[in-house]
Write an enzyme that holds these catalytic residues in place. Structure first.
Site, PDB file in Angstrom:
ATOM      1  N   GLU A 267       0.828  -1.216   0.000  1.00  0.00           N
ATOM      2  CA  GLU A 267       0.000   0.000   0.000  1.00  0.00           C
ATOM      3  C   GLU A 267       0.863   1.268   0.000  1.00  0.00           C
ATOM      4  OE1 GLU A 267      -2.721  -0.662   3.322  1.00  0.00           O
ATOM      5  OE2 GLU A 267      -4.044  -1.836   2.032  1.00  0.00           O
ATOM      6  N   ASP A 346      -8.452  -9.083   4.446  1.00  0.00           N
ATOM      7  CA  ASP A 346      -8.181  -7.933   5.308  1.00  0.00           C
ATOM      8  C   ASP A 346      -9.206  -7.801   6.429  1.00  0.00           C
ATOM      9  OD1 ASP A 346      -7.044  -5.692   6.307  1.00  0.00           O
ATOM     10  OD2 ASP A 346      -7.459  -4.398   4.592  1.00  0.00           O
ATOM     11  N   GLU A 374     -12.211  -2.081  12.262  1.00  0.00           N
ATOM     12  CA  GLU A 374     -12.348  -1.416  10.966  1.00  0.00           C
ATOM     13  C   GLU A 374     -13.531  -1.950  10.149  1.00  0.00           C
ATOM     14  OE1 GLU A 374      -8.764  -1.637   8.709  1.00  0.00           O
ATOM     15  OE2 GLU A 374      -9.634  -0.652   6.951  1.00  0.00           O
TER      16      GLU A 374
HETATM   17  C1  GCV Z   1      -2.316   0.575   8.370  1.00  0.00           C
HETATM   18  C2  GCV Z   1      -6.012  -2.058   5.725  1.00  0.00           C
HETATM   19  C3  GCV Z   1      -6.367  -0.736   6.351  1.00  0.00           C
HETATM   20  C4  GCV Z   1      -5.202   0.219   6.357  1.00  0.00           C
HETATM   21  C5  GCV Z   1      -4.024  -0.468   7.053  1.00  0.00           C
HETATM   22  C6  GCV Z   1      -3.706  -1.757   6.315  1.00  0.00           C
HETATM   23  C7  GCV Z   1      -2.581  -2.547   6.974  1.00  0.00           C
HETATM   24  O1  GCV Z   1      -5.816  -1.913   4.353  1.00  0.00           O
HETATM   25  O2  GCV Z   1      -7.471  -0.191   5.691  1.00  0.00           O
HETATM   26  O3  GCV Z   1      -5.588   1.374   7.041  1.00  0.00           O
HETATM   27  O4  GCV Z   1      -2.901   0.357   7.106  1.00  0.00           O
HETATM   28  O5  GCV Z   1      -4.843  -2.576   6.302  1.00  0.00           O
HETATM   29  O6  GCV Z   1      -2.908  -3.491   7.677  1.00  0.00           O
HETATM   30  O7  GCV Z   1      -1.429  -2.251   6.756  1.00  0.00           O
END
Ligand code: GCV
Length: 652
Positions: A267, A346, A374
């Site tokens: 990411e 995720d 989340e």
């Molecule tokens: C910290 C998901 C979340 C991101 C997070 C990522 C991760 O994609 O939406 O906010 O980033 O996981 O675990 O690195």
């Protein structure tokens, strides 16, 4: 700390100890000093006494420490005396909190000696704390409990009393490691490794009396961004020297520093791919810098292409971690721990267990779960995750023969949770979300614990002497499954609003590059991950699961749409069709939330009014949101499929 409401361990939780005569037969400060202070404080509150030294005459509780060291302890009761012998000071601390948990039961019938020993060596919480307020993500990424507990306005908090209280809560459920900043390391947090190390040292000092070691998320590009080197190539000697020197300075400031956490090539975070190096080469660079000091690097396996083409059905995000890391098995140093999210996608409310966890026999694996909710209601919905984590930990990748996920984590790198705590007066925004943090610690200590019994412990420790126990069980026990019912069906996942991830948006991610699709059309829904006709993901599992998941007939209902694309009329094991299941579960989920709300209303007056009010308000929101999920999901699938609800309920 007047603005802070109690979590578990209000003074009353110590009554059973505070009314007793306690002998502490151990010298010294450190963790023994913490035990002494806890007992003395309880005695001052309730009239008991603490004596230090030897000779147990008249003592109700005798606390001592063996020479072996370690976190285990032995508990027994005979002749009217309860005895806790810690293997080491940490064991004594955990033994004390165990006595607190038992309450009066610790001073009742005789107990033959019981040994208690943590299953996992490292029981860690990670904070996705940005230090600064990030323009999109806020101060805490995916944080639903206000701002940071560690920093204010980008600077260290002078007063760490709240951090100390947090450390105590964590120790009482068995957590012994904490990473202080986000795995996405931005410009400000990057400096925690160098010129802002003092901030980290102050936090470490505050956590230490409760047996918690401090870890730091670092950027793989730090030699460039902080060190001014032209490259962060892990094989360059100057890069190695930079990490060695930086790490030495960390240990000069924090002698018991735990180690680094790294999100690389994920990411947008920098990583070894930029230099044509492998993730083993990247992780080993940091592992080597940490090794002389006894530290570990937690290297995250959350590596996937977040810029995929939604038109391309052969690319499968679920495959990515296994595809990237399995070829590297055996190439990581012993102090490099591969940190794997429990599911291949995720943190969805329902995913299969990640096949990577079982596919790295020569690598130490830690399993990562998400206490910050989340995708499970964002600490606005009641969603007790103990049962989900318990299922994951008890999952046998090789079926009923062979080890479990918990067994792999126990011999590997332990269990990690993304923490759900912030500076909210109730710690976790939703007061009942505290139970997730508590359950995480307890399940990391003993994954075989029944999550309902763990919830019961939390209730007892949080509301001692009050009577909402039955109501809390009624509201919380089944709340994860309720949440699952009114959100994405049968394991297909997502269907959330892109970006913030709260509330329904069935097609929100369908035509995006994120790899999170459901492929619903007029005839059916689901992702074909079979070997025969799909992405081949089922082949990443060992038997029996590779065959169970491959087969539409054998695949468990709750994961059907994760593994298969089926017609709406497909008959589930439950006897329902997929489309009718969607309607029924969504209507049922809303009814269950309405019942939760009513049940909570019935205990007004038997819990702290501020807490009751906060939960009541949030249950209003949960009901509104569940109704919205229900209406959008049911309407969407009714419109797509044209199949009416067999029970004729209202669909828009
Ligand atoms: C910290 C998901 C979340 C991101 C997070 C990522 C991760 O994609 O939406 O906010 O980033 O996981 O675990 O690195």
């Amino acid at each position: 700390m007047t603005d802070v409401h109690a979590a578990w361990l209000p003074a009353e939780a110590f009554r059973s100890i505070g009314t007793r005569n306690v002998l502490l037969a151990a010298d010294g400060g450190g963790l023994v000093g913490t035990v002494a202070a806890e007992v003395a404080h309880a005695g001052d509150t309730f009239g008991g006494s603490l004596r230090r030294g030897t000779g147990g005459d008249g003592a109700d509780l005798v606390l001592s420490v063996g020479a072996a060291g370690g976190e285990g302890f032995e508990l027994s009761r005979a002749g009217g005396v309860t005895t806790v012998r810690g293997d080491g000071p940490a064991g004594l601390l955990y033994g004390l909190f165990h006595v607190v948990r038992l309450g009066e039961a610790a001073f009742g019938a005789d107990r033959s000696p019981e040994r208690h020993q943590p299953a996992m060596t490292r029981r860690m919480v990670d904070h996705w704390d940005n230090v600064d307020v990030h323009p999109v993500m806020g101060q805490v990424e995916r944080g639903y409990a206000g701002g940071s507990v560690f920093w204010r306005d980008g600077a260290a908090r002078g007063d760490l009393a709240r951090v100390r209280a947090y450390a105590r809560l964590l120790a009482a459920c068995g957590v012994n490691a904490l990473a202080v900043n986000n795995v996405n390391v931005h410009a400000t947090e990057a400096h925690l490794l160098t010129d802002r190390l003092g901030d980290v040292a102050a936090i470490a000092e505050t956590l230490r009396p409760y047996g918690i070691r401090t870890h730091l998320s670092v950027s793989f590009a730090a030699p460039v961004t902080l060190g001014g080197l032209p490259s962060a190539d892990p094989l360059l000697p100057e890069v190695r020297h930079w990490w060695e020197a930086a790490t030495r300075r960390v240990y000069d400031a924090i002698p018991d520093f735990g180690g680094y956490v790294v999100k690389a090539d994920s990411e947008g975070q920098p990583g070894p791919f930029a230099y044509g190096r492998t993730h083993a080469e990247g992780a080993n660079l940091l592992a080597d810098a940490l090794a002389p000091h006894g530290g570990v690097v937690h290297w995250r396996a959350f590596v996937y292409n977040h810029r995929q083409d939604w038109r391309d059905r052969s690319t499968d995000r679920a495959r990515a971690a296994h595809d990237h890391f399995v070829p590297l098995d055996g190439r990581f140093r012993d102090n490099a721990i591969l940190q794997v999210k429990y599911g291949p996608m995720d943190f969805q409310p329902r995913e299969p267990v990640s096949p990577l966890i079982a596919a790295m026999p020569s690598t130490r694996v830690a399993v990562e779960v998400q206490a910050t909710q989340e995708y499970t209601g964002q600490q606005r919905h009641v969603c007790y995750l103990g049962p989900l984590w318990s299922d994951v930990l008890g999952f046998g990748p090789w079926g009923t023969d062979g080890t479990t996920v918990a067994g792999i984590a126990a011999v590997g790198g332990g269990l990690v949770a993304v923490s759900n705590v912030g500076d909210d007066p109730f710690w976790t925004g939703h007061p009942l979300a505290q139970a997730n943090l508590y359950a995480f610690g307890r399940l990391a200590w003993d994954p075989r614990l029944d999550p309902g019994a763990v919830l019961d412990e939390w209730i007892g420790l949080t509301f001692p002497g009050q009577s909402p126990r039955d109501a809390l069980h009624a509201v919380m026990d089944g709340s994860w499954r309720t949440y699952e019912r009114y959100t994405a069906p049968l394991g297909v996942g997502f269907m959330v609003r892109p970006g913030h991830h709260y509330g329904p948006d069935v097609d929100g991610y369908e035509y995006t590059p994120w790899g999170t699709y459901h492929f619903a059309d007029r005839d059916g829904i689901g992702v074909d991950r079979s070997r025969a006709t799909g992405t081949g993901f089922t082949g990443q599992y060992p038997p029996p699961w590779r065959d169970v998941y491959e087969s539409v007939e054998l695949c468990p209902d709750e994961l059907l749409l994760f593994f298969h694309h089926v017609p709406y009329g497909h008959l589930l094991h439950s006897g329902s069709t997929v489309i009718q299941h969607i309607y029924d579960t969504h209507f049922a989920g809303v009814e269950e939330v309405a019942a939760m709300r009513e049940r909570w209303a019935s205990v007004a007056g038997s819990v702290d009014p501020a807490l009751h009010g906060r939960v009541a308000d949030l249950l209003d929101e949960q009901l509104r949101s569940a109704q919205e999920w229900c209406d959008q999901v049911n309407s969407y699938f009714h419109r797509k499929s044209g199949v009416p609800d067999a029970r004729g309920r209202h669909v828009y």
